[in-house]
Structure formats: C-alpha cells, structure tokens
Design an enzyme around this catalytic site. Structure first.
Site, PDB file in Angstrom:
ATOM      1  N   GLY A  46      -6.225   0.628 -13.093  1.00  0.00           N
ATOM      2  CA  GLY A  46      -5.784  -1.055 -12.547  1.00  0.00           C
ATOM      3  C   GLY A  46      -6.095  -1.171 -11.178  1.00  0.00           C
ATOM      4  CD  GLN A  51      -5.640  -2.408  -5.667  1.00  0.00           C
ATOM      5  OE1 GLN A  51      -5.602  -2.551  -6.844  1.00  0.00           O
ATOM      6  NE2 GLN A  51      -5.802  -0.873  -5.339  1.00  0.00           N
ATOM      7  CB  CYS A  92      -2.821   3.238  -5.322  1.00  0.00           C
ATOM      8  SG  CYS A  92      -3.082   1.584  -4.702  1.00  0.00           S
ATOM      9  CG  LEU A  93      -8.525   2.604  -7.466  1.00  0.00           C
ATOM     10  CD1 LEU A  93      -9.622   1.253  -8.716  1.00  0.00           C
ATOM     11  CD2 LEU A  93      -9.543   3.872  -7.703  1.00  0.00           C
ATOM     12  CG  HIS A 134       0.613   0.275  -8.864  1.00  0.00           C
ATOM     13  ND1 HIS A 134       0.866   1.847  -8.325  1.00  0.00           N
ATOM     14  CD2 HIS A 134      -0.582  -0.133  -8.291  1.00  0.00           C
ATOM     15  CE1 HIS A 134      -0.031   1.981  -7.348  1.00  0.00           C
ATOM     16  NE2 HIS A 134      -1.050   0.962  -7.497  1.00  0.00           N
ATOM     17  CD  GLU A 135      -2.831  -2.352 -10.231  1.00  0.00           C
ATOM     18  OE1 GLU A 135      -3.183  -2.827  -9.267  1.00  0.00           O
ATOM     19  OE2 GLU A 135      -3.176  -0.903 -10.568  1.00  0.00           O
ATOM     20  CG  HIS A 138      -1.889  -3.400  -5.413  1.00  0.00           C
ATOM     21  ND1 HIS A 138      -1.845  -3.012  -3.988  1.00  0.00           N
ATOM     22  CD2 HIS A 138      -1.987  -2.664  -6.171  1.00  0.00           C
ATOM     23  CE1 HIS A 138      -2.141  -1.709  -4.144  1.00  0.00           C
ATOM     24  NE2 HIS A 138      -2.167  -1.294  -5.604  1.00  0.00           N
TER      25      HIS A 138
HETATM   26  C1  QAP Z   1      -2.154   2.308 -10.506  1.00  0.00           C
HETATM   27  O1  QAP Z   1      -4.169   3.305  -9.962  1.00  0.00           O
HETATM   28  C2  QAP Z   1      -1.452   3.310 -11.229  1.00  0.00           C
HETATM   29  O2  QAP Z   1      -6.418   8.678  -5.421  1.00  0.00           O
HETATM   30  C3  QAP Z   1      -3.715   2.311 -10.580  1.00  0.00           C
HETATM   31  O3  QAP Z   1      -8.942   9.618  -5.947  1.00  0.00           O
HETATM   32  C4  QAP Z   1      -1.677   4.862 -10.964  1.00  0.00           C
HETATM   33  O4  QAP Z   1      -6.257   3.458 -11.108  1.00  0.00           O
HETATM   34  C5  QAP Z   1      -0.236   2.951 -12.208  1.00  0.00           C
HETATM   35  C6  QAP Z   1      -7.600   6.716  -8.456  1.00  0.00           C
HETATM   36  C7  QAP Z   1      -0.913   5.627 -11.901  1.00  0.00           C
HETATM   37  C8  QAP Z   1       0.183   3.789 -12.999  1.00  0.00           C
HETATM   38  C9  QAP Z   1       0.120   5.158 -12.849  1.00  0.00           C
HETATM   39  C10 QAP Z   1      -6.603   7.244  -7.454  1.00  0.00           C
HETATM   40  C11 QAP Z   1      -8.700   7.031  -8.526  1.00  0.00           C
HETATM   41  C12 QAP Z   1      -6.945   5.536  -9.321  1.00  0.00           C
HETATM   42  C13 QAP Z   1      -7.220   8.374  -6.704  1.00  0.00           C
HETATM   43  C14 QAP Z   1      -5.421   4.089 -10.180  1.00  0.00           C
HETATM   44  C15 QAP Z   1      -8.579   8.551  -6.801  1.00  0.00           C
HETATM   45  C16 QAP Z   1      -9.215   8.141  -7.843  1.00  0.00           C
HETATM   46  C17 QAP Z   1      -5.794   5.174  -9.268  1.00  0.00           C
HETATM   47 CO    CO Z   2      -2.594   0.386  -6.310  1.00  0.00          CO
END
Ligand code: QAP
Ligand code: CO
Length: 168
Positions: A46, A51, A92-93, A134-135, A138
């Site tokens: 997401g 972001q 989170c990215l 989560h999104e 943001h």
């Molecule tokens: C939000 O997060 C989310 O630390 C989206 O090194 C996450 O896409 C919602 C990511 C989990 C529900 C459950 C994070 C990629 C991606 C990092 C993401 C990383 C590489 C996070």
């Molecule tokens: Co995020």
C-alpha cells in the site's frame, strides 16, 4: 511511468492532511500510475499520496499473493468499522525496516472513486482492512508508529535519523 521518492519518517511533511481530489484528470492518472510503479518496485502492499509528497486523497494497494490485483482509491471514506478489533504486524515504506503490532478494526466498509471516477464500495477484512486503515491514516497525516509507545517511537526516530545521517 516514473518511480517516485518516498518521504521517510520523521519527515514533518508526512503530517500534512490531504485534500480531496477535485477532478480525476491526466495529472491524477499519471500520479496513480507512478504510485503503483513505486509501490511494486518497493515491494509494498500500500502507498498513500502523502508518502510521495502529494497531499491529495489518493491511495494505491495490492494485497494479492501474485501482486497482480492493483486497487486505486480516490477520495476514500470509511463508512463503517466493526467493533471487533484485530492486532496485526505493520510496516510502512516511509518507516523502512521497522515492524510492530497495531490494533485496528477487524472489518470495514469504504466508499471511494476508482481511476475512472466511478463510485466503488469495498467491504474488507483481514489484511485488506488493516491496509486501508493504515493508508487512510497517512492521508490524515498519521503514521503507524504514532500508535506505539513514546519509548518505541523515540527509538525508531533515533534509528531512522541515524540511518539518514549515515546515508541510508
Ligand atoms: C502498509 O506497508 C501495511 O520496512 C503498507 O523494508 C503494512 O507496504 C498495511 C515495506 C503491513 C498492513 C500491514 C516496509 C517494504 C512495505 C519495509 C508496506 C521494507 C520494505 C510496507
Ligand atoms: Co505507510
């Protein structure tokens, strides 16, 4: 298409509240395409426009196993949340390398426009429900680490600022 730069926590720009999209024009369609490319390239599930430093209500997601089911939410609103809560591990990215548990509504209903401007209603539970919440946070200027204790958040800030100083 272009890969966009992702803001990193604790960048204060992540606290900006997004405005509704007024018109789904070529600029918004390009933004959506670039956000999808950025999300897939970064192995994310997401990404909110906030972001990538665009403060309008646009979210892209793909929680599918094969990463071939892109979802686009323009001007999303949560219209219903279950009283039941679930605690899942989030990342989170904008907060690379950090994962922690956050409690959210277990199921939700969301209305939004798609990239054609058509209204869509989505019922979600499990990972999708967590991801939407989560999104949408943001878009309100909120990052998941704000749900963690002050102690954990402080440690995360220090770690990410140090990584920034050391050049990643
Ligand atoms: C939000 O997060 C989310 O630390 C989206 O090194 C996450 O896409 C919602 C990511 C989990 C529900 C459950 C994070 C990629 C991606 C990092 C993401 C990383 C590489 C996070
Ligand atoms: Co995020």
């Amino acid at each position: 298409m272009a890969k966009l730069d992702i803001l990193r926590y604790p960048d204060p720009k992540l606290q900006t509240v997004a405005k509704p999209v007024q018109e789904i024009d070529a600029r918004i369609r390009t933004l959506v395409a670039d956000m999808l490319e950025t999300m897939y390239d970064s192995n994310g599930i997401g990404l909110a426009a906030t972001q990538v430093n665009v403060h309008e209500r646009v979210v892209v997601m793909d929680v599918s196993e094969n990463r071939n089911e892109p979802m686009v939410l323009i001007n999303p609103t949560i219209t219903w949340m279950s009283a039941e809560r679930i605690k899942g591990e989030e990342g989170c990215l904008s907060v690379p390398g950090i994962y922690d548990g956050v409690e959210r509504a277990a199921a939700i209903k969301v209305t939004a426009q798609d990239v054609e401007g058509q209204p869509q209603e989505i019922e979600a539970d499990g990972l999708l429900a967590v991801c939407v919440q989560h999104e949408l946070d943001h878009l309100m200027g909120k990052v998941f680490v704000e749900y963690l204790s002050i102690l954990k958040r402080g440690r995360i800030k220090t770690k990410l600022l140090k990584a920034l100083r050391d050049g990643e």
